[in-house]
Design an enzyme around this catalytic site. Structure first.
Site, mmCIF file in Angstrom:
data_model
loop_
_atom_site.group_PDB
_atom_site.id
_atom_site.type_symbol
_atom_site.label_atom_id
_atom_site.label_comp_id
_atom_site.label_asym_id
_atom_site.label_seq_id
_atom_site.Cartn_x
_atom_site.Cartn_y
_atom_site.Cartn_z
ATOM 1 N N LYS A 39 64.943 39.728 44.415
ATOM 2 C CA LYS A 39 65.208 41.059 43.857
ATOM 3 C C LYS A 39 63.916 41.586 43.240
ATOM 4 O O LYS A 39 63.495 41.168 42.173
ATOM 5 C CB LYS A 39 66.299 41.035 42.779
ATOM 6 C CG LYS A 39 66.772 42.465 42.499
ATOM 7 C CD LYS A 39 67.205 42.744 41.100
ATOM 8 C CE LYS A 39 66.164 42.961 40.078
ATOM 9 N NZ LYS A 39 65.336 44.197 40.211
ATOM 10 N N GLU B 5 58.059 32.947 34.122
ATOM 11 C CA GLU B 5 56.639 33.320 33.986
ATOM 12 C C GLU B 5 56.632 34.637 33.226
ATOM 13 O O GLU B 5 57.015 35.672 33.778
ATOM 14 C CB GLU B 5 55.987 33.516 35.364
ATOM 15 C CG GLU B 5 55.953 32.279 36.237
ATOM 16 C CD GLU B 5 54.938 31.260 35.771
ATOM 17 O OE1 GLU B 5 54.057 31.609 34.962
ATOM 18 O OE2 GLU B 5 55.045 30.107 36.205
ATOM 19 N N CYS C 130 49.600 40.192 33.383
ATOM 20 C CA CYS C 130 50.129 39.279 32.367
ATOM 21 C C CYS C 130 48.993 38.516 31.697
ATOM 22 O O CYS C 130 49.072 38.157 30.533
ATOM 23 C CB CYS C 130 51.114 38.316 33.005
ATOM 24 S SG CYS C 130 50.440 37.491 34.449
ATOM 25 N N GLU D 190 52.086 42.761 23.532
ATOM 26 C CA GLU D 190 51.538 42.973 24.863
ATOM 27 C C GLU D 190 51.592 44.475 25.166
ATOM 28 O O GLU D 190 52.658 45.077 25.129
ATOM 29 C CB GLU D 190 52.396 42.208 25.885
ATOM 30 C CG GLU D 190 51.833 42.267 27.276
ATOM 31 C CD GLU D 190 52.713 41.557 28.305
ATOM 32 O OE1 GLU D 190 53.944 41.727 28.249
ATOM 33 O OE2 GLU D 190 52.146 40.849 29.153
HETATM 34 P P1 NAD Z 1 60.694 43.273 33.213
HETATM 35 O O1 NAD Z 1 61.004 42.019 32.497
HETATM 36 O O2 NAD Z 1 61.171 44.558 32.612
HETATM 37 O O3 NAD Z 1 61.312 43.253 34.688
HETATM 38 C C1 NAD Z 1 61.068 42.188 35.559
HETATM 39 C C2 NAD Z 1 62.224 42.065 36.529
HETATM 40 O O4 NAD Z 1 63.412 41.791 35.782
HETATM 41 C C3 NAD Z 1 62.498 43.326 37.339
HETATM 42 O O5 NAD Z 1 62.862 42.971 38.658
HETATM 43 C C4 NAD Z 1 63.679 43.952 36.612
HETATM 44 O O6 NAD Z 1 64.509 44.732 37.444
HETATM 45 C C5 NAD Z 1 64.437 42.723 36.115
HETATM 46 N N1 NAD Z 1 65.244 42.985 34.926
HETATM 47 C C6 NAD Z 1 65.016 43.893 33.937
HETATM 48 N N2 NAD Z 1 66.012 43.856 33.020
HETATM 49 C C7 NAD Z 1 66.881 42.905 33.430
HETATM 50 C C8 NAD Z 1 68.097 42.394 32.911
HETATM 51 N N3 NAD Z 1 68.634 42.864 31.776
HETATM 52 N N4 NAD Z 1 68.721 41.404 33.591
HETATM 53 C C9 NAD Z 1 68.197 40.926 34.745
HETATM 54 N N5 NAD Z 1 67.062 41.374 35.293
HETATM 55 C C10 NAD Z 1 66.398 42.347 34.645
HETATM 56 O O7 NAD Z 1 59.130 43.279 33.456
HETATM 57 P P2 NAD Z 1 58.255 44.368 34.148
HETATM 58 O O8 NAD Z 1 58.140 45.542 33.256
HETATM 59 O O9 NAD Z 1 58.717 44.563 35.543
HETATM 60 O O10 NAD Z 1 56.847 43.576 34.219
HETATM 61 C C11 NAD Z 1 55.999 43.456 33.131
HETATM 62 C C12 NAD Z 1 56.133 42.117 32.457
HETATM 63 O O11 NAD Z 1 55.971 41.063 33.394
HETATM 64 C C13 NAD Z 1 55.042 41.890 31.425
HETATM 65 O O12 NAD Z 1 55.612 41.341 30.266
HETATM 66 C C14 NAD Z 1 54.118 40.900 32.098
HETATM 67 O O13 NAD Z 1 53.345 40.106 31.228
HETATM 68 C C15 NAD Z 1 55.071 40.086 32.880
HETATM 69 N N6 NAD Z 1 54.385 39.379 33.952
HETATM 70 C C16 NAD Z 1 54.226 38.033 33.847
HETATM 71 C C17 NAD Z 1 53.540 37.337 34.834
HETATM 72 C C18 NAD Z 1 53.334 35.834 34.766
HETATM 73 O O14 NAD Z 1 53.059 35.249 35.807
HETATM 74 N N7 NAD Z 1 53.479 35.216 33.618
HETATM 75 C C19 NAD Z 1 53.020 38.021 35.925
HETATM 76 C C20 NAD Z 1 53.205 39.390 35.992
HETATM 77 C C21 NAD Z 1 53.900 40.068 35.001
#
Ligand code: NAD
Length: 498
Positions: free
Chosen positions: A192, A268, A303, A402
């Site tokens: 997803k 992650e 990230c 962040e």
């Molecule tokens: P997010 O957590 O808002 O969303 C990530 C995914 O989770 C999306 O597919 C989203 O649809 C889903 N999601 C959102 N709310 C949800 C819920 N209530 N239940 C289930 N799924 C849900 O993150 P984002 O804004 O897409 O990405 C940014 C974040 O990702 C930053 O915090 C960044 O640091 C992190 N990130 C981490 C890594 C790593 O490898 N550690 C890499 C890239 C990004």
């Protein structure tokens, strides 16, 4: 990028002609689901790119059942590992054949420069499927020594159905970091993608089926987090949930697992990485230039972004001057122009969030050295200036939270102990860097820093052979390398006695 592609007009024409994949990919076929849909807009110019099928619980259920059937009764987990490896290599080849279209999809839906979508992002996705394709038949089970009257076998078996939920900042490479090791291990998967960037993943799903993966081995379902992501997190047919995203949503997935079948959850998550420059750095100019490059790379939507620059006070002025100069010189512009160095941030919600952090920095008394405002590059697009604050103190929001955008906070220190204390004063632990010419200092600091990756005299380096993941609230488990297989396999002990 080949010379023939290195041209703004070529990419503009490709964008005009592009017809995106907009339907779920379930059990080897396109699906519209219930008919519900959502709009995907490009942060490049705010224009609608596509209307995409929107998954609710029924679509997630169908995708999980397809993956379940493919795992429980299909050929995939039972294939010789070399055959699974060959299939992943075919998929890597097909991704390479469609590299331009995939790069275009990523650049348009995410806003990142086409040169980076084509370069970093697609290179990583292709390399990841190749790396795990080549690894698939080179793994070994073990047979520990036992009493003479027994034989113990410890075998690694695929865990089952993997739900992969990923963010928008690297839609394809982060998905491949989950899917490639999971599929190599013999698992099946439901991906997803983020609701902001589903188009590249839906195309990936189609390519996976075209490459000859048996139906149901890889399913791709678009939908938003609180509905589709939640349904996947709660589904009893999912054995492993591999998540990349924010720490806040990571907590949800732990709850979903606790409230359902205790599926394994691998996270992650976010970061607030410290980049420590000591006065004996081998080359202060390189340290400063790398600090600027790394924090603004991918619009700061990283990230691992080194968003806290910790500089020894004796060299702070010089370092900050160079960083500010680099920030001002960055070419922010149309993502489809191969000359662009920083594209659009991922939409208006990101613009508001980042500018909110800028205001918080100013109100807290940090000094805004450059940036801090939005830019008008392509009409209707979401562009921000690269921003540098100095005189930041550890209690300020811009030093703790962040930002996930092009904002750097500079803090100073006078002793090594102070640098380590500042660096570790965070709930996160994803990455860190140290700049020093002294080998002893490098090792001492590397051990003292509570982070999954520590770079010495560089940033963002490393290939697929090294693990990647976080300490503390940056997550658990590791992507990349052989260690990623631990997420997708169970160890079985068979003890035979006579
Ligand atoms: P997010 O957590 O808002 O969303 C990530 C995914 O989770 C999306 O597919 C989203 O649809 C889903 N999601 C959102 N709310 C949800 C819920 N209530 N239940 C289930 N799924 C849900 O993150 P984002 O804004 O897409 O990405 C940014 C974040 O990702 C930053 O915090 C960044 O640091 C992190 N990130 C981490 C890594 C790593 O490898 N550690 C890499 C890239 C990004």
């Amino acid at each position: 990028m080949p010379d023939s592609d290195n041209d703004h007009g070529t990419w503009l024409r490709r964008a005009e002609r592009w017809v995106p994949s907009t339907r779920h990919r379930i059990a080897g076929a396109d699906e519209d689901g219930s008919g519900a849909s959502f709009r995907v807009r490009s942060p490049r110019d705010g224009r609608e790119l596509a209307v995409v099928a929107d998954a609710g619980e029924p679509e997630i259920d169908r995708a999980v059942h397809a993956a379940r059937r493919a795992f429980d009764a299909g050929p995939w987990p039972r294939l010789p590992p070399a055959a699974r490896g060959q299939a992943l290599l075919r998929l890597a080849d097909l991704i390479e054949e469609h590299r331009c279209e995939l790069a275009l999809a990523v650049s348009l839906e995410n806003g990142k420069p086409i040169s980076e979508a084509y370069g970093v992002e697609l290179r990583a996705a292709i390399a990841t499927f190749r790396w795990y394709g080549q690894l698939a038949d080179k793994l070994h089970d073990t047979s520990p020594h036992t009493d003479p009257g027994a034989l113990a076998l410890v075998t690694r078996e695929p865990t089952g159905v993997v739900g992969a939920v990923v963010p928008w900042n690297f839609p394809l490479s982060l998905a491949s970091w989950k899917l490639a090791p999971a599929l190599a291990a013999g698992c099946t998967a439901v991906l997803k993608p983020s609701e902001l960037t589903p188009l590249s993943s839906l195309l990936l799903g189609r390519l996976a089926d075209e490459s000859g993966l048996p139906p149901g081995v890889l399913n791709v379902v678009a939908g938003d987090g609180p509905v589709a992501g939640r349904a996947l997190g709660l589904h009893p047919g999912v054995d492993v949930l591999a998540f990349t995203g924010s720490t806040a949503v990571g907590r949800h997935f732990l709850r979903y697992a606790a409230d359902s079948n205790l599926k394994r959850v691998w996270l992650e998550l976010g970061g607030k990485s410290p980049n420590i420059v000591l006065p004996d750095a081998p080359d202060l100019e390189t340290a400063a230039a790398t600090a600027a490059w790394a924090v603004f790379f991918n619009q700061g939507e990283m990230c691992t972004a080194p968003s806290r620059l910790l500089v020894h006070s004796s060299v702070a002025e010089r370092i900050v001057d160079t960083v500010v100069g680099r920030a001002r010189a960055l070419r922010v512009g149309d993502p489809l122009d191969p000359a662009t160095e920083m594209g659009a941030v991922a939409g208006e919600a990101r613009v508001r969030a980042v500018l909110g952090h800028v205001r918080a920095g100013q109100e807290a008394g940090a000094r805004l050295r450059t940036g801090g405002a939005r830019l008008d590059r392509v009409p209707g697009g979401s562009y921000l200036e690269p921003t540098v604050f100095d005189r930041v103190t550890p209690d300020m929001r811009i030093a703790r939270e962040e930002v996930f955008g092009p904002v750097l906070s500079v803090l100073t220190f006078d002793t090594e102990e102070e640098a380590v204390a500042l660096a570790n004063d965070t709930e996160y632990g994803l990455a860190a860097a140290v700049w020093t010419a002294d080998l002893g200092t490098a090792h001492r600091l590397s051990r003292a820093l509570r982070a999954g990756t520590v770079w010495v005299n560089c940033y963002e380096e490393g290939g697929l052979s090294v693990p990647f993941g976080g300490y503390k609230q940056s997550g658990n488990g590791r992507d990349k390398s052989v260690h990623a297989l631990e997420k997708y396999t169970e160890l079985k002990t068979t003890w035979m006695q006579w």
